[in-house]
Motif scaffolding. Structure first.
Motif, mmCIF file in Angstrom:
data_model
loop_
_atom_site.group_PDB
_atom_site.id
_atom_site.type_symbol
_atom_site.label_atom_id
_atom_site.label_comp_id
_atom_site.label_asym_id
_atom_site.label_seq_id
_atom_site.Cartn_x
_atom_site.Cartn_y
_atom_site.Cartn_z
ATOM 1 N N HIS A 193 60.678 38.174 36.577
ATOM 2 C CA HIS A 193 59.849 39.175 35.901
ATOM 3 C C HIS A 193 58.473 38.580 35.629
ATOM 4 O O HIS A 193 58.352 37.384 35.359
ATOM 5 C CB HIS A 193 60.447 39.617 34.549
ATOM 6 N N VAL A 194 57.460 39.420 35.723
ATOM 7 C CA VAL A 194 56.130 39.098 35.220
ATOM 8 C C VAL A 194 55.815 40.140 34.156
ATOM 9 O O VAL A 194 55.750 41.343 34.459
ATOM 10 C CB VAL A 194 55.058 39.106 36.323
ATOM 11 N N VAL A 195 55.661 39.697 32.919
ATOM 12 C CA VAL A 195 55.532 40.616 31.784
ATOM 13 C C VAL A 195 54.081 40.643 31.324
ATOM 14 O O VAL A 195 53.500 39.594 31.008
ATOM 15 C CB VAL A 195 56.446 40.168 30.631
ATOM 16 N N HIS A 196 53.507 41.829 31.287
ATOM 17 C CA HIS A 196 52.141 42.024 30.797
ATOM 18 C C HIS A 196 52.177 42.701 29.436
ATOM 19 O O HIS A 196 53.194 43.278 29.037
ATOM 20 C CB HIS A 196 51.329 42.873 31.783
ATOM 21 N N PHE A 197 51.066 42.649 28.736
ATOM 22 C CA PHE A 197 50.954 43.288 27.424
ATOM 23 C C PHE A 197 50.325 44.666 27.616
ATOM 24 O O PHE A 197 49.096 44.812 27.596
ATOM 25 C CB PHE A 197 50.110 42.439 26.469
ATOM 26 N N LYS A 198 51.154 45.657 27.804
ATOM 27 C CA LYS A 198 50.654 47.009 28.089
ATOM 28 C C LYS A 198 49.760 47.500 26.946
ATOM 29 O O LYS A 198 50.106 47.397 25.770
ATOM 30 C CB LYS A 198 51.833 47.968 28.280
ATOM 31 N N GLY A 199 48.594 48.016 27.328
ATOM 32 C CA GLY A 199 47.644 48.515 26.340
ATOM 33 C C GLY A 199 46.633 47.480 25.880
ATOM 34 O O GLY A 199 45.717 47.798 25.120
ATOM 35 N N PHE A 200 46.795 46.229 26.348
ATOM 36 C CA PHE A 200 45.878 45.159 25.983
ATOM 37 C C PHE A 200 45.216 44.625 27.256
ATOM 38 O O PHE A 200 45.880 44.465 28.280
ATOM 39 C CB PHE A 200 46.614 44.025 25.271
ATOM 40 N N THR A 201 43.913 44.357 27.169
ATOM 41 C CA THR A 201 43.166 43.927 28.354
ATOM 42 C C THR A 201 42.482 42.597 28.102
ATOM 43 O O THR A 201 42.377 42.122 26.961
ATOM 44 C CB THR A 201 42.112 44.975 28.739
ATOM 45 N N TRP A 202 41.994 42.019 29.196
ATOM 46 C CA TRP A 202 41.313 40.726 29.122
ATOM 47 C C TRP A 202 40.412 40.579 30.332
ATOM 48 O O TRP A 202 40.812 40.851 31.458
ATOM 49 C CB TRP A 202 42.354 39.601 29.098
ATOM 50 N N ASN A 203 39.178 40.151 30.080
ATOM 51 C CA ASN A 203 38.233 39.850 31.149
ATOM 52 C C ASN A 203 38.192 38.333 31.317
ATOM 53 O O ASN A 203 37.713 37.625 30.427
ATOM 54 C CB ASN A 203 36.843 40.380 30.809
ATOM 55 N N PRO A 204 38.697 37.800 32.432
ATOM 56 C CA PRO A 204 38.753 36.342 32.611
ATOM 57 C C PRO A 204 37.402 35.644 32.531
ATOM 58 O O PRO A 204 37.352 34.433 32.323
ATOM 59 C CB PRO A 204 39.362 36.187 34.008
ATOM 60 N N ARG A 205 36.305 36.400 32.687
ATOM 61 C CA ARG A 205 34.986 35.773 32.605
ATOM 62 C C ARG A 205 34.607 35.465 31.165
ATOM 63 O O ARG A 205 33.666 34.719 30.906
ATOM 64 C CB ARG A 205 33.928 36.680 33.231
ATOM 65 N N PHE A 206 35.320 36.062 30.218
ATOM 66 C CA PHE A 206 35.018 35.862 28.810
ATOM 67 C C PHE A 206 36.312 35.490 28.074
ATOM 68 O O PHE A 206 37.402 35.807 28.496
ATOM 69 C CB PHE A 206 34.422 37.132 28.192
ATOM 70 N N GLY A 207 36.152 34.825 26.964
ATOM 71 C CA GLY A 207 37.309 34.538 26.133
ATOM 72 C C GLY A 207 38.140 33.383 26.640
ATOM 73 O O GLY A 207 37.875 32.803 27.696
ATOM 74 N N PRO A 208 39.194 33.028 25.904
ATOM 75 C CA PRO A 208 40.007 31.850 26.225
ATOM 76 C C PRO A 208 40.791 32.017 27.527
ATOM 77 O O PRO A 208 41.256 33.105 27.854
ATOM 78 C CB PRO A 208 40.972 31.765 25.028
ATOM 79 N N ASN A 209 40.929 30.917 28.246
ATOM 80 C CA ASN A 209 41.745 30.876 29.465
ATOM 81 C C ASN A 209 42.402 29.495 29.532
ATOM 82 O O ASN A 209 41.697 28.497 29.613
ATOM 83 C CB ASN A 209 40.876 31.114 30.702
ATOM 84 N N PRO A 210 43.734 29.408 29.443
ATOM 85 C CA PRO A 210 44.725 30.479 29.521
ATOM 86 C C PRO A 210 44.716 31.377 28.279
ATOM 87 O O PRO A 210 44.510 30.885 27.179
ATOM 88 C CB PRO A 210 46.049 29.721 29.636
ATOM 89 N N PRO A 211 44.961 32.666 28.506
ATOM 90 C CA PRO A 211 44.856 33.615 27.402
ATOM 91 C C PRO A 211 46.096 33.702 26.520
ATOM 92 O O PRO A 211 46.017 34.191 25.397
ATOM 93 C CB PRO A 211 44.620 34.945 28.122
ATOM 94 N N SER A 212 47.251 33.246 27.027
ATOM 95 C CA SER A 212 48.517 33.395 26.289
ATOM 96 C C SER A 212 49.135 32.023 26.036
ATOM 97 O O SER A 212 50.320 31.789 26.307
ATOM 98 C CB SER A 212 49.483 34.281 27.076
#
Length: 282
Positions: free
Chosen positions: A159-178
């Motif tokens: 399984h690959v589980v995403h957070f439905k309703g939540f978004t992320w732009n990899p160009r901004f913010g922390p990476n890794p995000p989770s």
């Protein structure tokens, strides 16, 4: 004309002085660890023969000791001048191993001595959490807002589980995000950090992961955070945000300033004149 020139020169001088003063205040405040506040004593191990429990956060060049039995009151601090940019902390033969920007250090809690060297884990962009009950491994990594579920028998991603309703732009913010995983020891419940959306997501993992709840955090992240569960399972400590989460009510019950500046967190019990680390082999 001369008067105007004089006024402009005076105004410019005042502006320069203000900028320098502001910069001085800024750099001075940044150089002081967040737990170095008036009235907080330097760490010395208890000598009363009683058992004591601490949650220790390691911001830049410091160790900050909180008592979870006293509403997470800040009870002690320790300056670690050589330990710049601490990224991980782990037990090492009764001491604490720290990974820093200049290599590994070992902290002896008996006397507060910090020495160069030791077996300190590296901070990586990939986290893993095994679930023996489901014979799977949960994995977070760079570029993925969510987590993967890997079958430990076959090694395949199921399984690959995403957070439905939540978004992320990899160009901004922390990476890794989770960059935070915590599995409850008494129930099939997985907590996953969502740094870009300053939230925690709670999943039922008794079968295919099913999202149960979302917990909003009080602060935002500038870098990947961390997630540390207390040994009794009662609290979650969110490194990089500072929140203390009550796992039963699933609410943030407080913020620790040192935890906002740290992703290295360790629970320590002082028993019989030595440090014991719950959750690790004794």
């Amino acid at each position: 004309m001369k008067g105007r020139v004089w006024l402009r020169a005076a105004a410019l001088a005042l502006l320069i002085v203000g900028v320098i003063a502001g910069a001085t205040v800024y750099f001075s405040s940044e150089s002081v660890p967040p737990c170095f506040v008036s009235g907080v004593p330097t760490w010395h191990p208890p000598t009363d023969g009683q058992a004591h429990r601490y949650v220790v956060a390691f911001p830049d060049r410091a160790a900050c000791f909180f008592s979870p039995d006293e509403n997470h009151r800040l009870v002690a601090q320790l300056r670690l001048s050589a330990a710049r940019d601490i990224s991980t902390a782990a037990p090492n033969a009764g001491n604490v191993a720290l990974r820093t920007a200049t290599g590994a250090y070992t902290l002896d809690l008996r006397d507060g001595a910090l020495s160069k060297g030791g077996l300190a884990p590296f901070d990586t962009g990939t986290l893993t959490q095994t679930d023996d009950a489901q014979t799977v491994m949960y994995v977070t990594q760079r570029g993925l807002l969510g987590f993967r579920v890997i079958d430990m028998r076959s090694g395949n991603t199921v399984h690959v589980v995403h957070f439905k309703g939540f978004t992320w732009n990899p160009r901004f913010g922390p990476n890794p995000p989770s960059h935070g995983l915590s599995l409850a020891s008494d129930r099939p419940e997985l907590w996953v950090l969502d740094a870009p959306n300053h939230a925690l997501h709670v999943f039922d993992v008794s079968a295919v992961p099913r999202r149960l709840d979302d917990v909003r955090l009080e602060s935002t992240f500038t870098e990947p955070g961390s997630l540390t569960r207390s040994a009794d399972g009662r609290f979650l400590y969110v490194g990089g945000a500072g929140d203390v989460i009550d796992t039963q009510s699933q609410k943030s019950i407080g913020e620790l300033a040192a935890l906002q500046k740290s992703t290295a967190v360790l629970e320590v019990e002082w028993i019989g004149g030595r440090a014991v680390f719950p959750g690790y082999p004794r």
